[in-house]
Motif scaffolding. Sequence first.
Motif, PDB file in Angstrom:
ATOM      1  N   ASP A  27       0.879  -1.166   0.000  1.00  0.00           N
ATOM      2  CA  ASP A  27       0.000   0.000   0.000  1.00  0.00           C
ATOM      3  C   ASP A  27       0.912   1.209   0.000  1.00  0.00           C
ATOM      4  O   ASP A  27       1.678   1.409   0.945  1.00  0.00           O
ATOM      5  CB  ASP A  27      -0.897   0.016   1.242  1.00  0.00           C
ATOM      6  CG  ASP A  27      -2.330  -0.377   0.929  1.00  0.00           C
ATOM      7  OD1 ASP A  27      -2.895   0.221  -0.006  1.00  0.00           O
ATOM      8  OD2 ASP A  27      -2.858  -1.265   1.602  1.00  0.00           O
TER       9      ASP A  27
ATOM     10  N   GLU B  50      -8.513   4.350  -3.335  1.00  0.00           N
ATOM     11  CA  GLU B  50      -7.381   4.251  -4.247  1.00  0.00           C
ATOM     12  C   GLU B  50      -7.551   5.217  -5.420  1.00  0.00           C
ATOM     13  O   GLU B  50      -8.655   5.553  -5.828  1.00  0.00           O
ATOM     14  CB  GLU B  50      -7.244   2.827  -4.778  1.00  0.00           C
ATOM     15  CG  GLU B  50      -6.801   1.814  -3.730  1.00  0.00           C
ATOM     16  CD  GLU B  50      -6.525   0.447  -4.341  1.00  0.00           C
ATOM     17  OE1 GLU B  50      -6.915   0.215  -5.503  1.00  0.00           O
ATOM     18  OE2 GLU B  50      -5.917  -0.393  -3.653  1.00  0.00           O
TER      19      GLU B  50
ATOM     20  N   ALA C  23      -2.204   0.346  -4.767  1.00  0.00           N
ATOM     21  CA  ALA C  23      -1.663  -0.970  -4.440  1.00  0.00           C
ATOM     22  C   ALA C  23      -0.672  -1.363  -5.529  1.00  0.00           C
ATOM     23  O   ALA C  23      -0.900  -1.107  -6.711  1.00  0.00           O
ATOM     24  CB  ALA C  23      -2.781  -1.998  -4.335  1.00  0.00           C
TER      25      ALA C  23
END
Length: 250
Positions: free
Chosen positions: A34, A113, A44
């Motif tokens: 991460d 994300e 990721a």
Amino acid sequence: MATTKTLSKYQPAPLVRAYLLHSRPYRESSLLLDLLTEQHGRIAAVVRIGGKAGTAKRAQLQPFRPLLVGLSGHSTLRTLAQLEAPTMPLPLSGTALYSGLYVNELCQRLLPEWQTDEALFEQYQQCLMGLAAEINVEANLRYLELALLQHLGQLPPLVYDADSEPLQPSCHYRWRTGQGFIATAQPSVDAVSGAMLLAWRDQQLADIEHLRQGKRLVRELLKPLLGSKPLHSRTLFLRQRGTDEHTSGR
């Protein structure tokens, strides 16, 4: 011209600034990372750690260490193709170390994300530097939390109260989810001062009571975002503090 196109196809990906938030084993001889990056937000990535080159990468991948990373691939899960660590990790120890783990856990759990926010990246870096220098630790945590809450859209601008009236330093306010800061006639346990809110907004927290109010308010704001799952970093800190108190006889 054909030669130029062939060469450009294999040019390495540009390096971007990043910090490691968390890593764990992934398949055979790989780690799942991460990362908090300047250009892409939280992402990721997979890195191979087999062989001599992989071992060197693994040694460089440490929390609180400024990194330069090159990413390859087109899916949301990228491959860490290049890695440079131009400096050593920031020296965090004691309370500052647990605070850094807390900051990393917050970012890992709450940030979606691939949402770029360069201001948040800079605030994260500034927070780590303040922790390493042991300067205004509590205030630096509040500023990072403020930037995170603003990024998530979970905090209205610290300018007006719920009635669209300007925040007043001499007034006190209660936070109500879905409404905002509601002015209250008298101070109370669950109220914060307007002076604290304005100092928080302007990154001028210094008063001990303001820091106490800010910590209590942030916990209330983060509670619905974190859910019932406790923060691992906070559990570790409380456990360590209990051990220290027992050892010292206090």
